[in-house]
Design a protein around this motif. Structure first.
Motif, PDB file in Angstrom:
ATOM      1  N   ASP A   1       6.813   9.632  22.309  1.00 32.76           N
ATOM      2  CA  ASP A   1       6.094  10.901  22.151  1.00 32.76           C
ATOM      3  C   ASP A   1       7.112  12.022  21.984  1.00 32.76           C
ATOM      4  OD1 ASP A   1       4.277  12.976  22.147  1.00 32.76           O
ATOM      5  OD2 ASP A   1       4.214  13.088  24.348  1.00 32.76           O
ATOM      6  N   TYR A   2       6.992  12.758  20.873  1.00 34.18           N
ATOM      7  CA  TYR A   2       7.949  13.822  20.557  1.00 34.18           C
ATOM      8  C   TYR A   2       7.289  15.183  20.759  1.00 34.18           C
ATOM      9  CZ  TYR A   2      10.779  10.062  18.705  1.00 34.18           C
ATOM     10  OH  TYR A   2      11.524   8.913  18.588  1.00 34.18           O
ATOM     11  N   PHE A   3       7.856  15.958  21.660  1.00 35.89           N
ATOM     12  CA  PHE A   3       7.319  17.255  22.069  1.00 35.89           C
ATOM     13  C   PHE A   3       8.171  18.348  21.425  1.00 35.89           C
ATOM     14  CE2 PHE A   3       6.750  20.928  24.743  1.00 35.89           C
ATOM     15  CZ  PHE A   3       5.449  20.850  25.221  1.00 35.89           C
ATOM     16  N   LEU A   4       7.568  19.185  20.573  1.00 32.90           N
ATOM     17  CA  LEU A   4       8.270  20.265  19.889  1.00 32.90           C
ATOM     18  C   LEU A   4       7.830  21.607  20.469  1.00 32.90           C
ATOM     19  CD1 LEU A   4       7.917  19.055  16.172  1.00 32.90           C
ATOM     20  CD2 LEU A   4       9.792  18.611  17.781  1.00 32.90           C
ATOM     21  N   THR A   5       8.797  22.481  20.728  1.00 30.33           N
ATOM     22  CA  THR A   5       8.484  23.792  21.290  1.00 30.33           C
ATOM     23  C   THR A   5       9.538  24.805  20.865  1.00 30.33           C
ATOM     24  OG1 THR A   5       8.176  25.074  23.316  1.00 30.33           O
ATOM     25  CG2 THR A   5       9.699  23.210  23.423  1.00 30.33           C
ATOM     26  N   THR A   6       9.116  26.069  20.699  1.00 32.12           N
ATOM     27  CA  THR A   6      10.055  27.158  20.440  1.00 32.12           C
ATOM     28  C   THR A   6      10.338  27.965  21.694  1.00 32.12           C
ATOM     29  OG1 THR A   6       8.185  28.533  19.740  1.00 32.12           O
ATOM     30  CG2 THR A   6       9.404  27.385  18.005  1.00 32.12           C
TER      31      THR A   6
END
Length: 564
Positions: free
Chosen positions: A440-445
């Motif tokens: 599971d790949y979690f992307l956030t800025t």
């Protein structure tokens, strides 16, 4: 004249033998009769020998360096300069009609006679070889010379009168004298936002013996030298990269990643891209009316095919007796529109240092806006690092160039600077951080705001994956994040309909930034990959998927366009 420090210094010199005369065209004079009178005969004028300039400075000569001058020159002849001993023929000659004949002058120190003398105190004469070439003729001579400044004369004879060509150089014995070395010789700061300070550093070392004492200054500042700064010729784009990978492969500087495309294997040769294998290609997209390319030559280099806008132009041989850096003109007079320069390795290794683009105005940086630290130093065997900082607060947007000069007791050197300044109201770019837990790949800025979720769920940080735009940027739209609790998978897109399959069970978590819906300046594709059995997604700007296809993922489309 300023010295440029590749291992071989190339000087261009023009010499012309001109046929000076009156070329009369037949003219018709009417006298009232039906037939014209006979035209007057042309007046013959003897040929005249003309060349300009009459003297060139060929720079700094030492072992391991060679100097080359090219003279663009009727019946004529040139003899070996006085005091030199010919090793074969003693003169060159030929006949010139409409086109000039190129006369090449090369100087080098015969290295074999310098062995086992490192660190000696006494100064001995050095064996220097002079080669003159014209067409298929070559004349070689040798002479033992003391170190220091030299001025030599080649006497020219012709039926248009005699003439003399003078060339000067400074001979340095690296066994007893210091010799300045600068790398890189061209510094590209890339793109800077108006009002910020940008910095780069260069390496300075002593390529000779004994102590090197040096000082640095920007042109316009106080110095003991009164020479004029070098001319700025177009926009310099250097491929030098400080980003070193563990595997030794070359990676382009961040500001060039949207324009520079590499295919095949490219390694890092002193910071520059080098293709060690046949078939490696480099493509650079630019806008301008002309372009030239900087190529490294040497005994281990091969041939480079040059293409412009997918049309083959010529093949450049990079093989040379000694290492040197040359600028190769590629094209001029182009429409001032977008073009693509392509370079392809044909056999042995080739290395490219950068290009120069013509067609846009380049302003000169004011010396007051260039800071150097340190400004002077002493070098024996160690390396000095000089930081160059440019303050853009008082500069308008546009392309800029300048030079930093180095004086020393081991010669002089110039470092060319290049910089593009953009307005401070450019869209804000958001770093997108990637975290992973299992598949599971979690992307956030904003990892700080989501730190609790990241910690409690056990996500591991991988770094910056790509960059998104701030809200409101034209040509972009909100980029959403969804989560499927049962599968433990995140999906990203404009909307769920961008997926190619049913997306029931995904819960909207919000937007993480804006993504371009079509290609904008300095953007590239964000690729989506999908694992059929796990029904999980992966997003990356790498067209090869960072090797994730080995884990069973398949290419699934383009999610949009982002900043790398």
């Amino acid at each position: 004249m300023r010295r440029q420090y590749c291992l071989i210094v190339s000087i261009v010199f023009l010499l012309f033998f001109l046929m000076i005369g009156s070329l009369s065209m037949p003219r018709i004079v009417h006298t009232g009769h039906a037939d014209p009178v006979d035209p007057p005969k042309p007046v013959k004028t003897p040929p005249n020998l003309t060349f300009s300039p009459k003297e060139i400075d060929m720079g700094l000569l030492s072992s391991g360096r060679a100097l080359r001058g090219i003279v663009e020159p009727l019946k004529w002849s040139a003899a070996v300069p006085e005091g030199w001993t010919a090793t074969g023929r003693e003169s060159l000659g030929g006949s010139i009609q409409d086109e000039a004949t190129e006369l090449q002058i090369r100087l080098k120190v015969l290295q074999d006679d310098l062995s086992n003398h490192k660190g000696r105190v006494e100064k001995l004469p050095l064996p220097v070889q002079l080669t003159l070439e014209a067409g298929n003729q070559a004349m070689t001579a040798t002479r033992n010379l003391d170190t220091g400044e030299h001025r030599e004369t080649v006497h020219l004879q012709s039926n248009g009168g005699p003439g003399s060509l003078h060339f000067t150089f400074r001979l340095v014995d690296r066994s007893t004298e210091p010799l300045i070395g600068i790398s890189p010789a061209r510094v590209d700061f890339g793109v800077a936002v108006q009002g910020e300070q940008v910095s780069k550093r260069i390496r300075l070392n002593n390529q000779g013996w004994n102590t090197l004492k040096w000082k640095a200054f920007s042109y316009g500042a106080k110095s003991d030298r009164g020479d004029m700064p070098p001319a700025i010729r177009g926009k310099l784009v250097s491929f030098f990269s400080e980003e070193a990978l563990d595997n030794g492969l070359y990676t382009a500087p961040r500001h060039l990643k949207d324009r520079l495309e590499l295919n095949g294997k490219w390694t890092r040769e002193q910071g520059y891209p080098s293709a060690p294998e046949e078939g490696g290609s480099l493509r650079y997209r630019f806008t301008g009316t002309g372009v030239s390319v900087y190529v490294r030559k040497g005994p281990d280099k091969g041939q480079l095919a040059v293409f412009l806008d997918d049309k083959f132009l010529f093949q450049q041989d990079a093989l040379a007796e000694q290492a040197e850096c040359i600028e190769i003109p590629v094209a001029e007079g182009l429409p001032n529109t977008a073009h693509t320069l392509a370079l392809v390795n044909r056999n042995a290794p080739v290395a490219v240092e950068g290009i120069r683009v013509y067609g846009s105005d380049v302003m000169r940086l004011h010396p007051a806006g260039i800071a150097l630290f340190p400004r002077e130093g002493v070098v024996t065997r160690q390396t000095n690092y000089v930081n160059i900082t440019v303050d853009t607060h008082k500069l308008a947007p546009g392309h800029y160039g300048s030079f930093v000069a180095f004086d020393s007791n081991g010669g002089q050197a110039d470092v060319e600077l290049s910089l593009e300044i953009v307005q401070d109201n450019v869209p804000k770019i958001l770093d997108v951080y990637r975290y992973v837990r299992d598949a599971d790949y979690f992307l956030t800025t904003n990892p700080q705001a989501e730190s609790q979720v990241l910690q409690t769920r056990g996500y591991q940080k991988q770094g910056v994956a790509f960059r998104l735009f701030s809200p409101g940027v034209p040509g972009t739209t909100e980029f959403y994040r969804w989560f499927h609790p049962a599968r433990g998978d995140h999906f990203y897109g404009y909307h769920l309909k961008s997926a190619k399959r049913p997306m029931q069970g995904y819960v909207l978590e919000g937007t993480i930034g804006n993504i371009a819906t079509s290609r904008l300046t300095a953007t590239r594709e964000l690729y989506r990959w999908y694992h059929p059995s796990r029904r999980q997604y992966f997003f990356t700007v790498d067209p090869k998927g960072e090797g994730i296809q080995k884990k069973g993922y398949q290419f699934d489309g383009i999610a949009g366009y982002v900043r790398p």
